[in-house]
Design an enzyme around this catalytic site. Structure first.
Site, mmCIF file in Angstrom:
data_model
loop_
_atom_site.group_PDB
_atom_site.id
_atom_site.type_symbol
_atom_site.label_atom_id
_atom_site.label_comp_id
_atom_site.label_asym_id
_atom_site.label_seq_id
_atom_site.Cartn_x
_atom_site.Cartn_y
_atom_site.Cartn_z
ATOM 1 N N ARG A 153 0.879 -1.184 0.000
ATOM 2 C CA ARG A 153 0.000 0.000 0.000
ATOM 3 C C ARG A 153 0.908 1.224 0.000
ATOM 4 N NH1 ARG A 153 -5.436 1.521 3.331
ATOM 5 N NH2 ARG A 153 -6.160 -0.061 1.888
ATOM 6 N N HIS B 119 -7.335 0.665 -6.455
ATOM 7 C CA HIS B 119 -7.567 -0.178 -5.265
ATOM 8 C C HIS B 119 -8.272 -1.459 -5.737
ATOM 9 C CE1 HIS B 119 -7.847 -1.351 -1.236
ATOM 10 N NE2 HIS B 119 -8.720 -0.495 -0.748
ATOM 11 N N GLN C 243 -10.205 -3.995 -3.286
ATOM 12 C CA GLN C 243 -11.499 -3.507 -2.823
ATOM 13 C C GLN C 243 -12.581 -3.833 -3.847
ATOM 14 O OE1 GLN C 243 -12.488 -1.708 0.148
ATOM 15 N NE2 GLN C 243 -14.453 -2.297 -0.720
ATOM 16 N N ASP D 1 -17.224 7.332 -2.039
ATOM 17 C CA ASP D 1 -15.980 7.239 -1.255
ATOM 18 C C ASP D 1 -15.675 8.648 -0.749
ATOM 19 O OD1 ASP D 1 -13.549 6.413 -0.160
ATOM 20 O OD2 ASP D 1 -12.472 6.455 -2.076
ATOM 21 N N CYS E 184 -16.501 1.918 0.268
ATOM 22 C CA CYS E 184 -15.340 1.084 0.607
ATOM 23 C C CYS E 184 -14.935 1.236 2.068
ATOM 24 C CB CYS E 184 -14.181 1.419 -0.314
ATOM 25 S SG CYS E 184 -13.683 3.151 -0.241
ATOM 26 N N ARG F 151 -14.143 -8.438 1.729
ATOM 27 C CA ARG F 151 -12.701 -8.236 1.548
ATOM 28 C C ARG F 151 -11.948 -9.518 1.916
ATOM 29 N NH1 ARG F 151 -10.579 -3.138 1.526
ATOM 30 N NH2 ARG F 151 -8.801 -4.276 0.676
HETATM 31 N N1 CP Z 1 -11.413 0.018 2.265
HETATM 32 C C1 CP Z 1 -10.163 -0.063 2.725
HETATM 33 O O1 CP Z 1 -9.216 -0.359 1.987
HETATM 34 O O2 CP Z 1 -10.051 0.160 4.050
HETATM 35 P P1 CP Z 1 -8.695 0.337 4.865
HETATM 36 O O3 CP Z 1 -8.061 1.614 4.415
HETATM 37 O O4 CP Z 1 -9.122 0.355 6.302
HETATM 38 O O5 CP Z 1 -7.801 -0.843 4.549
HETATM 39 N N1 NVA Z 2 -9.899 6.781 -1.694
HETATM 40 C C1 NVA Z 2 -9.574 6.336 -0.356
HETATM 41 C C2 NVA Z 2 -9.836 4.874 -0.215
HETATM 42 C C3 NVA Z 2 -9.572 4.315 1.144
HETATM 43 C C4 NVA Z 2 -9.822 2.848 1.216
HETATM 44 C C5 NVA Z 2 -8.125 6.646 -0.066
HETATM 45 O O1 NVA Z 2 -7.274 6.419 -0.937
HETATM 46 O O2 NVA Z 2 -7.825 7.166 1.018
#
Ligand code: CP
Ligand code: NVA
Length: 308
Positions: A104, A131, A134, A225, A265, A293
């Site tokens: 990540r 992502h 997700q 989101d 999400c 997930r």
């Molecule tokens: N939706 C999602 O990826 O959540 P987190 O940021 O908590 O992993």
């Molecule tokens: N768009 C958000 C998604 C989090 C799961 C981010 O990148 O922070």
């Protein structure tokens, strides 16, 4: 049932999967959720996260434990990554210890560097661009509710961010119509829109618009989101008035299909991109979505690691 083989493959973008592989993966995730398929592999997953995470971190960890494997937390703050060790060095070292690495980070390019320097499979656990994990869970949730994906319409309302980009690719691959309603200046990635259009072909439609109400007409899935993603916290306040017309609330939901479901999400900023009433309402499948997930990533790991 046959287990989709993605052995040794990276998942950097949802478009790394073919339409058939995506469907097989979703079917495997559904079967694993029902306990109809039980796969095992004694492998080690590394989680190298440079942003916060609750769902992705925990669901990947539990998925790996349930497969009989182990997980190592390689958070930047507890490794030399946080002190600036070059990615090309870290990648080649982790490659010698781990069986699979979930990353990540911010730039998609950094993820791609990990993948090109590590021979083990690398999974995108969220970048600024995409992502994909997700969206595997999202599509699993839609399939659970409607029994199929092709022909349904998903509207994504809000910031044209990583979620919008991966939903564009995922829906196009699944034969779903996808509409993204985002304000000017906050549209999804132009190259990904083109890619989604090519994947959709004449099977389904891709629409990018600024009109949230028109985009929501008769949609079966309403998705939103946060208005400011991780790394954009300093813009959170200034974005509120820009995004206010894109809030998912009862009024917007009245334009969707009567059977429409709502997805997010998470984490959510209640009262901003989504109201409490919609989040807690009868159309919300947000908690099933979060649960999925686990199942979707277990199927993904099993396929990539050749679990049997
Ligand atoms: N939706 C999602 O990826 O959540 P987190 O940021 O908590 O992993
Ligand atoms: N768009 C958000 C998604 C989090 C799961 C981010 O990148 O922070």
């Amino acid at each position: 049932m046959s287990v989709v083989s993605l052995k040794g493959r990276d998942l950097l973008s949802l478009a790394d999967l073919s339409a058939a592989e995506l469907q097989e993966l979703l079917n495997l995730a559904a079967a694993m959720k029902l306990g109809k398929v039980n796969l095992q592999c004694q492998k080690v997953l590394g989680l190298l996260f440079q942003k916060a995470s609750t769902r992705t971190r925990v669901s990947f960890s539990v998925a790996m434990y349930q497969l009989g494997g182990q997980v190592l937390d390689l958070n930047a703050s507890v490794t030399q990554v946080g002190r600036g060790e070059p990615t090309i060095d870290t990648a080649r070292v982790l490659d010698r210890y781990l069986d699979v690495l979930a990353v990540r980070t911010f730039e998609q390019q950094e993820l791609e560097t990990f993948a090109s320097y590590a021979k083990i499979p690398v999974i995108n656990a969220l970048t600024d661009l995409e992502h994909p994990c997700q969206v595997l869970a999202d599509l699993q949730t839609v399939q659970e509710r409607f029994g199929q994906l092709a022909g349904l319409t998903l509207v994504y309302v809000g910031d044209g961010n990583n979620m919008a980009n991966s939903l564009l690719l995922g829906c196009a691959l699944a034969g779903m119509n996808i509409r993204v309603a985002a304000p000017a200046g906050y549209k999804p990635d132009a190259a990904i829109v083109k890619q989604a259009e090519a994947l959709a072909g004449d099977r389904s439609q891709v629409l990018i618009t600024e009109d949230a109400i028109a985009a929501t007409q008769n949609a079966q899935v309403v998705y939103t989101d946060v208005w400011a993603s991780m790394g954009q916290e300093n813009q959170a306040e200034s974005r509120v008035p820009i995004f206010q017309p894109y809030q998912v609330n009862d009024e917007l939901m009245s334009h969707a299909d009567r059977e429409a479901i709502v997805l997010h999400c998470l984490p959510a900023h209640r009262g901003e991109e989504i109201t409490d009433a919609v989040m807690e309402g009868s159309q919300s499948l947000i908690w099933d979505q979060a649960e999925n997930r686990l199942h979707a990533q277990k199927a993904l790991l099993a396929s990539i690691l050749g679990a049997s």
